[in-house]
Design a protein around this motif. Sequence first.
Motif, short mmCIF file in Angstrom:
data_model
loop_
_atom_site.label_atom_id
_atom_site.label_comp_id
_atom_site.label_asym_id
_atom_site.label_seq_id
_atom_site.Cartn_x
_atom_site.Cartn_y
_atom_site.Cartn_z
N LEU A 7 0.56 -1.56 0.07
CA LEU A 7 -0.30 0.02 0.33
C LEU A 7 0.85 1.25 0.14
N LYS A 8 1.81 1.32 0.24
CA LYS A 8 3.25 2.67 0.81
C LYS A 8 3.40 3.25 -0.47
N SER A 9 3.50 1.23 -1.07
CA SER A 9 4.72 1.85 -2.41
C SER A 9 3.46 2.02 -3.24
N ILE A 10 1.43 2.33 -3.54
CA ILE A 10 1.55 2.47 -4.06
C ILE A 10 0.88 4.04 -3.79
N GLU A 11 1.20 4.28 -2.86
CA GLU A 11 0.37 5.36 -2.32
C GLU A 11 1.55 6.26 -3.08
N ILE A 12 2.36 5.73 -2.70
CA ILE A 12 4.01 6.97 -3.40
C ILE A 12 3.91 7.00 -4.68
N ALA A 13 3.11 5.96 -5.53
CA ALA A 13 3.25 6.09 -7.12
C ALA A 13 2.01 7.38 -7.13
N LYS A 14 0.88 7.19 -6.85
CA LYS A 14 0.25 8.18 -6.88
C LYS A 14 0.59 9.38 -6.48
N THR A 15 0.92 9.64 -5.74
CA THR A 15 1.31 11.12 -5.59
C THR A 15 2.30 11.54 -6.75
N ASN A 16 3.16 10.46 -7.20
CA ASN A 16 4.03 11.20 -8.35
C ASN A 16 3.40 11.24 -9.46
N GLY A 17 1.90 10.64 -10.17
CA GLY A 17 1.70 10.78 -10.88
C GLY A 17 1.73 9.78 -12.22
#
Length: 700
Positions: free
Chosen positions: A27-37
């Motif tokens: 979940l943390k990796s998905i959140e970082i990915a989304k935050t960066n577009g």
Amino acid sequence: MGRKVTLATCSLNQWALDFEGNLERILKSIEIAKTNGAKYRLGPELEICGYGCADHFYESDTLLHSFQVLKKLLESPITKDIICDVGMPIMHHNVRYNCRVLFLNRKILLIRPKMLMANHGIYREVRWFSPWNQLRKVEEYFLPRMIQEVTGQNTVPIGDCVLSTKDTCIGTEICAELWNPRSPHIEMGLDGVEIFTNSSASHHELRKADQRVNLIKSATSKSGGIYLYANQRGCDGDRVYYDGCAMVAINGDIVAQGAQFSLNDVEVIMATADLEDVRSYRGELCQPHMQSETKPCHRVKVDFSLSTGDDLYLPTHQPITWHFHTPEEEISLGPACWLWDYLRRSGQAGFLLPLSGGVDSSSTACIVHSMCVLLCQTVQDGNKQVLEDIRRVVGDDSYCPQHAKELCGRIFTTCYMASENSSEDTRNRAKDLANQIGSTHMSINIDMAVEGILGIFSAVTGRWPQFRANGGSHRENLALQNVQARVRMVLAYLFAQLSLWARGKPGGLLVLGSANVDESLTGYFTKYDCSSADINPIGGISKTDLKSFLLYCVEQFQLTALRGILAAPPTAELEPLTDGQVSQTDEVDMGMTYSELSVIGRLRKISKCGPFSMFCKLIHMWKDALSPTEVAQKVKHFFRMYSVNRHKMTTVTPSYHAESYSPDDNRFDLRPFLYNTRWSWQFRCIDNQVCQMPANASEQ
């Protein structure tokens, strides 16, 4: 214009069967990915349950809990509006597959099973999984009820298929499929797939990273395309270390690179690429060949775009030069990260190492020191998870490490175990190194314990064995050496369990071993001696590489005490001194040098040579130094030692896997441990060949 896509891949430190922790990191990796577009996120192989579950894959619990985690992912608002590509085991028609599950906005888009399995070296995937061998075939997979309740779907596609969005086409490879001569990306590329993804659990070996990078560059330089590579990171519960190296490539160039060795549990690598670059590249080089002879890929369509409508000013990632670590840096970093994962997950309070003042134990000490350096750097970089783990290990909620030497004193205990056969030189070398790295150091004399054990034997038998130097037989001499070595093992575990207690501190210590891969190969160690430890960070590393590593440590960490250690001849110091000086050396005892052993080890395992074929190769490799007769003697001596001592591999300490010629029994090197040690047929073939060779063969 709608042609630029932002993609995310990652390295995750997953742990076998740690479903809760694995979920958090995903979940943390998905959140970082989304935050960066990013509109697409790729994760490592079998990331939900962990790659190293081994025979736990047989258990229905593993499948059940994987689906429970998938349900949590589908329900999480974090996964909204991004295509998530996760790995888990799935059973279809009573057959287990290693799969990728692609989903978007609470809908599963497709399930892609692995088609080409890893079943060599350390890998045994066909023990637990079957390959999907139906090329271009897609079936219906009936979802479990818990998933149906979330997605509203009864069935989803499973099989050899690709994902077609409104602006591009994405195809999957899984780990070993990239390394296979019939890699799926070849046919997918010829059928118009523009983005390739690879989820891996690829382990670290010395000098291996360039193979991985070159394969990915080659995959996209031949037929164009964007390639995302994700990998597991860390120790997930076994002997191997997964070394990250997440990356993105386009048309033969690497445009984004992740770390190979890192203490960060989650690392996300982003890249923005222009789909028109792929199309232009293929238009010139590949267009005449863009006609697949096989059936076209089955496309699963999704009403979703990876690109946006207005991306004219969105910058794309440009080619970079990959930085490869030297073997010395790899030894410094890989085993250090592996040790830290083992320590923080074992619940222990540190390490204990019997430090002899030789190359091997000093190398283990330097790896622990390197671990402390890495920990301090990571804390300074703001990693709260690492700081929290350090505080838990040392038992101090307010502790913050300021310097590697100070941290080393908290979690690392070294002890020199002297006997009447130990020299003052080795004692001082051990003490000097301990002072420079900052370990809590003790000097212990084992003579009293040895005398006590021999006294018990004498009381029963009426005999007192003698060293060879004092007139004893070979059997007596060997037994007297072994009792010293085994007493050291007993004392190492005693002090590991109670030394912190004696200092009024909680917890116990993990005992570290320090037998190198060449000694394991010949069995040049005592069974159940101080090489019998909890874990061994150098058990898969050659003596030659360890010496180079220590030279690196002299410069990198300013550990000047290592110069004296490197200058001293390797010795076990188990026989009486001669005029106060060491008379016993390892290479004389073994009958060959460590460099010769490294060559023999590679021929035995990697080149798959028996005695005769090894002799045939070595007469050419060593022709400038040895005659055919001398080569024959070396080969026969090695195989006698190897077969006589092979039983020791059944008890060898779990070691960091760093060499592809490791003799680790029943894990990597599947060979018997009871041999006919005469090798009569094989050795006769060698002797016949020597007799047929011209007398001056060694001079040609």
